[in-house]
Design a protein around this motif. Structure first.
Motif, PDB file in Angstrom:
ATOM      1  N   SER A  92      35.768  14.455  28.018  1.00  0.00           N
ATOM      2  CA  SER A  92      34.782  14.513  29.106  1.00  0.00           C
ATOM      3  C   SER A  92      34.624  13.170  29.827  1.00  0.00           C
ATOM      4  O   SER A  92      33.845  13.078  30.783  1.00  0.00           O
ATOM      5  N   ASP A 133      44.935   6.625  24.292  1.00  0.00           N
ATOM      6  CA  ASP A 133      45.932   7.553  23.754  1.00  0.00           C
ATOM      7  C   ASP A 133      46.409   8.431  24.906  1.00  0.00           C
ATOM      8  O   ASP A 133      45.732   8.571  25.919  1.00  0.00           O
ATOM      9  N   HIS A 180      37.489  12.113  15.154  1.00  0.00           N
ATOM     10  CA  HIS A 180      38.665  11.349  15.599  1.00  0.00           C
ATOM     11  C   HIS A 180      38.343  10.583  16.878  1.00  0.00           C
ATOM     12  O   HIS A 180      37.454  10.948  17.652  1.00  0.00           O
TER      13      HIS A 180
HETATM   14  O1  6PG Z   1      42.959  13.653  22.927  1.00  0.00           O
HETATM   15  C1  6PG Z   1      42.021  14.286  22.475  1.00  0.00           C
HETATM   16  O2  6PG Z   1      42.071  14.947  21.451  1.00  0.00           O
HETATM   17  C2  6PG Z   1      40.716  14.238  23.191  1.00  0.00           C
HETATM   18  O3  6PG Z   1      40.877  13.756  24.468  1.00  0.00           O
HETATM   19  C3  6PG Z   1      39.736  13.418  22.437  1.00  0.00           C
HETATM   20  O4  6PG Z   1      40.232  12.238  21.934  1.00  0.00           O
HETATM   21  C4  6PG Z   1      38.415  13.297  23.132  1.00  0.00           C
HETATM   22  O5  6PG Z   1      38.204  12.012  23.594  1.00  0.00           O
HETATM   23  C5  6PG Z   1      37.371  13.689  22.145  1.00  0.00           C
HETATM   24  O6  6PG Z   1      37.676  14.933  21.617  1.00  0.00           O
HETATM   25  C6  6PG Z   1      36.009  13.716  22.775  1.00  0.00           C
HETATM   26  O7  6PG Z   1      35.991  14.674  23.755  1.00  0.00           O
HETATM   27  P1  6PG Z   1      34.704  14.953  24.637  1.00  0.00           P
HETATM   28  O8  6PG Z   1      34.361  13.663  25.279  1.00  0.00           O
HETATM   29  O9  6PG Z   1      35.126  15.984  25.610  1.00  0.00           O
HETATM   30  O10 6PG Z   1      33.653  15.388  23.715  1.00  0.00           O
END
Ligand code: 6PG
Length: 345
Positions: free
Chosen positions: A128, A158, A243
């Motif tokens: 997000s 990443d 993560h």
């Molecule tokens: O590569 C991924 O798996 C996602 O991009 C991930 O790292 C994301 O940053 C988190 O899941 C938080 O996601 P939200 O900010 O949407 O909660």
């Protein structure tokens, strides 16, 4: 916004603590306290010591504040050891205010980087964050004119091994949400993307992928990092499994110390093939900021802030003690039921 300096000791027994504890002990001894007195006052001392360890005091604009919090960063300056209060949690009820806080924080780091250097080196994540950045840096009219896009050098903490215009691409997300929304005539930032010419396989899936090429993608991306691999700000999200970057629970990537960018071919969250910053890059940053919103994050934030034994990747990053400043930008729902001191930015 000022960085606060902590005067008190940390709770745990790290090697780093020893000089300060010794210093405190020496001070006490030189204050004329003898062994007999100490025996008599043993219980009281223990209680006082316990209370003292749990209490943090700091001075802000001439006022001394005192509260219970666990500072985690040690800074040594001019022969004396101090703790910098980190992490800091900034919480707002409304999403717009969280974005505003993130935007102001980005500006603060941008301006401080440009005081001493030519570029502002920022790393972004997916999720997000794209939406938050658009709200903060494009739509917010107090902040937008102050963003010096032409001085920005953007990296991704990443990235999924997919074409840059693929819906799973973190660059793609930033491009759609932010770059394409920049007002006409804006000089675009330098954006470091994965080398698309090395892509194999379909949509980041493993079938048809050439692992040697994926490793080359990681190496190529590593070569794009600043020579001192120091980033001014790394913006991170936090997944429901704790993560962050593409550092997943139980994955051996956590122990990677030799590479700055690692390759992962079995991400538990699709797509499986990705590259990610490793801990040495995170540890070397000037500042790290997590952005997490929504009640769904509360159990994870509870573990991060209230379970000292947790090995969640986001917690390990939050607790980095190399001097990097760590901040969390959350909404109130995300810390509902979490025992943490939060303030407004
Ligand atoms: O590569 C991924 O798996 C996602 O991009 C991930 O790292 C994301 O940053 C988190 O899941 C938080 O996601 P939200 O900010 O949407 O909660």
């Amino acid at each position: 916004m000022k960085k606060t300096r902590i005067k008190e000791e940390e709770e745990d027994d790290d090697e780093d603590d020893k000089p300060i504890k010794q210093e405190a002990q020496e001070k006490e001894e030189s204050n004329g306290k003898n062994d007999e007195d100490e025996d008599d006052d043993d219980d009281d001392d223990d209680d006082d010591e316990e209370e003292r360890k749990r209490t943090t005091t700091f001075n802000f604009d001439g006022v001394t504040y005192s509260f219970k919090e666990r500072p985690s960063v040690l800074e040594e300056k001019e022969g004396s050891a101090k703790y910098i209060m980190s992490p800091k949690v900034y919480s707002h009820a409304e999403s717009a205010d969280v974005a505003n806080a993130v935007g102001k924080h980005v500006l603060k780091l941008q301006n401080s980087a440009l005081e001493s250097g030519l570029t502002f080196k920022i790393a972004l994540s997916g999720g997000s964050l794209g939406k938050v950045l658009k709200k903060a840096l494009i739509d917010n009219q107090d902040i937008a004119p102050k963003v010096k896009w032409d001085k920005w050098e953007v990296f991704f903490s990443d990235e999924r091994i997919v074409p840059l215009d693929h819906p799973d691409s973190n660059f793609g997300l930033f491009n759609e949400m932010v770059l394409k929304s920049l007002p006409e005539g804006t000089t675009k930032p330098k954006v470091n993307t994965i080398n698309e010419s090395l892509l194999t396989g379909q949509d980041g899936q493993t079938s048809g992928a050439d692992q040697a090429k994926d490793l080359e993608i990681a190496k190529d991306y590593q070569s794009k990092l600043p020579k001192d691999h120091k980033l001014d700000l790394i913006l991170l999200g936090c997944g429901p499994d704790g993560h962050t970057c593409s550092l997943f629970p139980g994955h051996q990537l956590l122990n990677e110390r030799n590479e700055l960018i690692s390759y992962i071919s079995d991400s538990p969250k699709p797509p499986p093939r990705r590259i990610t910053f490793t801990f040495p890059v995170l540890e070397n940053a000037v500042s790290i900021a997590f952005v997490a919103e929504g009640e769904g994050k509360a159990p994870i934030l509870k573990e991060i802030f209230n379970d000292p034994s947790s090995k969640l990747r986001s917690k390990l990053v939050t607790d980095i003690k190399t001097g990097v400043e760590v901040n969390w930008f959350v909404n109130d729902a995300a810390i509902n039921g979490v025992d943490v001191i939060a303030s407004k930015y």
